[in-house]
Scaffold this active site. Structure first.
Site, PDB file in Angstrom:
ATOM      1  CG  ASP A 199      -1.433   0.394   1.073  1.00 52.56           C
ATOM      2  OD1 ASP A 199      -2.973   0.767   0.488  1.00 52.56           O
ATOM      3  OD2 ASP A 199      -1.922   1.947   2.273  1.00 52.56           O
ATOM      4  CD  GLU A 253      -1.944   2.008  -3.719  1.00 58.56           C
ATOM      5  OE1 GLU A 253      -3.301   2.788  -4.069  1.00 58.56           O
ATOM      6  OE2 GLU A 253      -1.900   2.242  -2.560  1.00 58.56           O
TER       7      GLU A 253
HETATM    8  O1  ISL Z   1      -9.093   7.814  -3.166  1.00 58.17           O
HETATM    9  C1  ISL Z   1      -7.230   8.273  -3.367  1.00 58.17           C
HETATM   10  C2  ISL Z   1      -7.113   9.938  -2.911  1.00 58.17           C
HETATM   11  O2  ISL Z   1      -7.354  10.398  -2.833  1.00 58.17           O
HETATM   12  C3  ISL Z   1      -6.445   7.012  -3.505  1.00 58.17           C
HETATM   13  O3  ISL Z   1      -6.588   7.283  -4.577  1.00 58.17           O
HETATM   14  C4  ISL Z   1      -6.004   5.960  -2.554  1.00 58.17           C
HETATM   15  O4  ISL Z   1      -5.803   6.950  -1.701  1.00 58.17           O
HETATM   16  C5  ISL Z   1      -4.456   6.221  -3.115  1.00 58.17           C
HETATM   17  O5  ISL Z   1      -4.902   5.390  -4.451  1.00 58.17           O
HETATM   18  C6  ISL Z   1      -4.151   5.082  -1.787  1.00 58.17           C
HETATM   19  O6  ISL Z   1      -4.738   4.064  -1.720  1.00 58.17           O
HETATM   20  C7  ISL Z   1      -4.240   3.245  -0.668  1.00 58.17           C
HETATM   21  O7  ISL Z   1      -4.356   3.256   0.158  1.00 58.17           O
HETATM   22  C8  ISL Z   1      -5.208   3.895   1.099  1.00 58.17           C
HETATM   23  C9  ISL Z   1      -6.450   3.973   1.285  1.00 58.17           C
HETATM   24  O8  ISL Z   1      -7.488   4.365   2.214  1.00 58.17           O
HETATM   25  C10 ISL Z   1      -6.434   2.754   0.145  1.00 58.17           C
HETATM   26  O9  ISL Z   1      -7.929   1.628   0.050  1.00 58.17           O
HETATM   27  C11 ISL Z   1      -5.473   1.820  -0.402  1.00 58.17           C
HETATM   28  O10 ISL Z   1      -5.583   1.529  -1.551  1.00 58.17           O
HETATM   29  C12 ISL Z   1      -4.753   4.915   2.496  1.00 58.17           C
HETATM   30  O11 ISL Z   1      -4.208   2.939   3.152  1.00 58.17           O
END
Ligand code: ISL
Ligand code: CA
Length: 549
Positions: A199, A253
Site C-alpha cells: 500500500d 501501489e
Molecule cells: O482516494 C485516493 C486518493 O484521494 C486513492 O487514490 C487512494 O487513497 C490512493 O490510491 C492510496 O490508496 C491506498 O491507501 C489508502 C487506502 O485508503 C486505499 O484504499 C489504498 O488502496 C490508505 O491506506
C-alpha cells in the site's frame, strides 16, 4: 526477457468485506472466500490478492491496522486464514496479502505507546513535530481532507497522517521501525503466502526538511510524498533482507510516482519491487472527485508508455480496483452496450503486455451504483472532502453528481452472486453496505448459466492467454495511435503475431486496413463473422476482435 511465473499468471483482487458473507452477519469473511475458490478456479484465476484482513478499527476499511499478526474478527480467525491459504494452494493457486506499512491505526500498540509521552521508547516510531506557533508544522494536506497533521493533547506536538487522523504515518528513518516491518513480513511469509501488494509504498520515505508545499504541489501532494530521498534505499534493504529469500511476487501501489521513479522501482536489475500499479490509466481525466473528459488517443499513449520501457520492466494491467469506479461504467457503455463493452474491456485487459489484475465483479460486468444522497456513501473520503468541495464553489448536489462518476464506493457495493435479496451476498438482513439493485439482472448465477456471458468470455480468453507464450511475452505495437475510436495493436511473438481490433465507440465503423487477409479470426465478442475485404473491415459498436497469424 526473463520468464517469471508472475508474468504469466492473472491476479484477482478480493475486497473481503464485500465478497461473500458465510455467517450472515452482513460482512464478507474468509470462510466466504474459501466457499468461492472453485468459482475463481473455474474462471481461470492464478493469484488471489486480498485487501487487508488484519485486526483493525476499520476507519478506512482495514487500511488502518491495529495488529499485524491478528485477523480482523469480522473476517474470522487465524485458523480460517491458514485454511484459506491451504485451500488456495490445494487448487494450485497463489495468495498475496496487502502490506500496509506507510501508516498504522492510531489504535496500534506502537502508537498508543508513542503518544503516551515524549520520552516513550516508541516515540520515534511515528513522526512528531512541534507546531509553528498556532499552526501545524507545515501546510501538508491529508488525502481525506484537511491538514496532514493532528495535534495531540498529551504533549501538544503534532503527528503526521497522510490519510485519516486515525492512520498515523510510521517513521521509516527509525531502524527499529524497519526491523519491525521486516519481521512482520517474515511472519506471513513463513506461513507460505506468495507475495505482497504494498500500500502507498512510495510514501514511506519523508523529506526530512518538511518544507511547505507550493500552491502547485498542493494540487497533487502525492507527487511530493512519493519522492522521498531514501525510498530506493529502504526498498533495497527490504528486498535483500526479506523479499529475495522467498519465491514470491511484490507489487507496489505506486500512487504519485514519476516516470523515472517507476523505471527505477520496477527495474529487474535494481532488486526493489517486481511490479508496480501505476495510476495514469485508471485515473485518466481524474482531478480529485471530478472526472474530466478524456479520449482514446490519450489512453492509448498511456498503454504505450508503460508497455515499451524495455525488457527489464514488466507492467501490470488493470482498469478497476477498490479505490476506483467500475471499468464498464468508465471506459465502456454500461447502458446500451454493457455486455459487449465489458467483453471488449476484458480483451483489452487480457491481451496487453503485462500481468492482468482483475477486480471482483468485473468478470460479470458490475456497474457503478447510482447514489442520490450523501448518507448512502460509506467511504470516509466522501465526507472528508466535503468541505473542500463546497469551498470550491459547488453545491452538495453537484458533489454527488461528481461522486456518481468517481467515488470509491462504486467498487465496494457487495458482490452480486444471484438475483436473490441483496444479490446473494448474505442471508442476513443487516449488510454493512449496499447491493446494487441491478443484481436482479447482473449476477454470477445468470452468467454461469449462459455460455455467451461476460464471465465465460473472460474464462475463454484466459484459456487462450494461458496457452500462448507469444500472447504473454510478445512485443507490443500500437498500429493506429491517432484513431479516435479504434484501439488496434499487435503482440508480436516468436512464432505467432496477435492482432486486436477494438472499436471503443457506439458507432459502426468501416475501417481501412490492408493486410487483414493474412490473419485468421481467433476470438471475438460478436455473434456473426465481421465482413472483411482486402482493404476494409466492417466494425460494429464495441466490437472486439482477436486475429492471429
Ligand atoms: O482516494 C485516493 C486518493 O484521494 C486513492 O487514490 C487512494 O487513497 C490512493 O490510491 C492510496 O490508496 C491506498 O491507501 C489508502 C487506502 O485508503 C486505499 O484504499 C489504498 O488502496 C490508505 O491506506
Ligand atoms: Ca460474515
Amino acid at each position: 526477457m526473463i520468464k517469471k511465473w508472475w508474468k504469466e499468471q492473472v491476479v484477482y483482487q478480493i475486497y473481503p468485506r464485500s465478497f461473500y458473507d458465510s455467517n450472515n452477519d452482513g460482512i464478507g469473511d474468509i470462510k466466504g472466500i474459501i466457499l468461492k475458490l472453485d468459482y475463481l478456479k473455474l474462471l481461470g484465476i492464478d493469484i488471489i490478492w486480498i485487501s487487508p484482513h488484519f485486526d483493525s478499527p476499520n476507519d478506512d476499511n482495514g487500511y488502518d491496522i491495529r495488529n499485524y499478526k491478528k485477523v480482523m474478527e469480522e473476517f474470522g480467525s487465524m485458523q480460517d486464514f491458514d485454511q484459506l491459504l491451504k485451500e488456495v494452494h490445494i487448487r494450485k493457486m497463489k495468495l498475496i496479502i496487502d502490506l500496509v506499512v506507510n501508516h498504522t491505526s492510531d489504535e496500534h500498540d506502537w502508537f498508543i505507546e508513542s503518544k503516551s509521552s515524549q520520552n516513550n521508547k516508541f516515540r520515534d516510531y511515528y513522526i512528531w513535530k512541534e507546531g509553528d506557533k498556532k499552526n501545524p508544522p507545515n501546510n501538508w494536506t491529508s488525502f481525506f481532507g484537511g491538514s496532514a497533521w493532528k495535534k495531540d493533547l498529551i504533549s501538544n506536538d503534532y503527528y503526521l497522517h497522510y490519510f485519516s487522523k486515525k492512520q498515523p504515518d510510521l517513521n521509516w528513518e527509525n531502524n527499529k521501525v524497519r526491523k519491525e516491518v521486516h519481521e512482520l513480513m517474515k511472519f506471513w511469509l513463513e506461513k507460505g503466502i506468495d507475495g505482497f501488494r504494498m500500500d502507498v509504498i512510495p510514501f514511506i520515505s519523508k523529506d526530512q526538511d518538511f518544507n511547505n508545499l507550493s500552491k502547485k504541489e498542493l494540487l497533487n501532494p502525492e507527487k511530493v510524498y512519493a519522492s522521498g530521498p531514501r525510498l530506493h534505499e529502504f526498498l533495497k534493504e527490504m528486498n535483500s533482507k526479506v523479499l529475495s529469500k522467498y519465491d514470491i511476487v511484490s507489487i507496489g501501489e505506486a500512487f504519485g510516482i514519476s516516470k523515472d521513479t517507476m523505471i527505477k522501482l520496477s527495474d529487474e536489475r535494481e532488486e526493489e519491487l517486481d511490479l508496480v500499479f501505476l495510476f495514469d490509466i485508471v485515473r485518466i481525466g481524474r482531478d480529485n472527485w471530478i472526472q474530466n473528459k478524456w479520449n482514446l488517443v490519450q489512453l492509448k499513449k498511456l498503454f504505450k508508455t508503460q508497455s515499451n520501457v524495455d525488457e527489464f520492466h514488466w507492467p501490470t494491467v488493470f482498469l478497476n480496483n477498490h479505490d476506483n469506479p467500475r471499468s464498464v461504467s468508465k471506459y465502456g457503455n454500461d447502458k446500451d452496450y454493457r455486455i459487449k463493452s465489458a467483453k471488449l474491456l476484458a480483451m483489452l485487459t487480457l491481451t496487453q503486455r503485462g500481468t492482468p489484475v482483475l477486480y471482483q465483479g468485473e468478470e460479470i460486468g458490475m456497474t457503478n451504483h447510482n447514489f442520490d444522497n450523501l448518507s448512502q456513501f460509506d467511504d470516509l473520503e466522501v465526507l472528508g472532502n466535503l468541505d473542500k468541495a463546497m469551498g470550491s464553489g459547488i453545491s452538495k448536489k453537484d458533489y454527488i453528481t461528481h461522486l456518481n462518476n468517481t467515488s470509491r464506493d462504486h467498487s465496494r457495493t457487495t458482490m452480486q452472486w444471484s438475483s436473490g435479496t441483496k444479490g446473494g451476498f448474505s442471508n442476513g438482513n443487516n449488510n454493512w453496505f449496499l447491493s446494487n439493485p441491478n443484481h436482479d439482472r447482473i449476477n454470477v448465477e445468470n452468467d454461469l448459466n449462459n455460455e455467451d456471458s461476460i464471465f465465460h468470455f473472460y474464462r475463454k480468453l484466459l484459456q487462450i492467454r494461458k496457452q500462448s507464450k507469444d500472447l504473454i511475452y510478445g512485443d507490443y505495437l500500437d498500429l493506429d495511435p491517432n484513431h479516435q475510436n479504434i484501439f488496434m495493436y499487435q503482440r508480436v511473438g516468436l512464432k505467432t503475431t496477435y492482432l486486436m481490433i477494438l472499436n471503443m465507440s457506439d458507432s459502426s465503423i468501416n475501417y481501412n486496413f490492408d493486410n487483414l487477409m493474412e490473419y485468421s479470426l481467433e476470438f471475438s465478442n460478436r455473434n456473426t463473422k465481421p465482413r472483411i475485404s482486402s482493404k476494409h473491415i466492417e466494425l460494429l459498436a464495441w466490437d472486439a476482435l482477436m486475429f492471429k497469424k
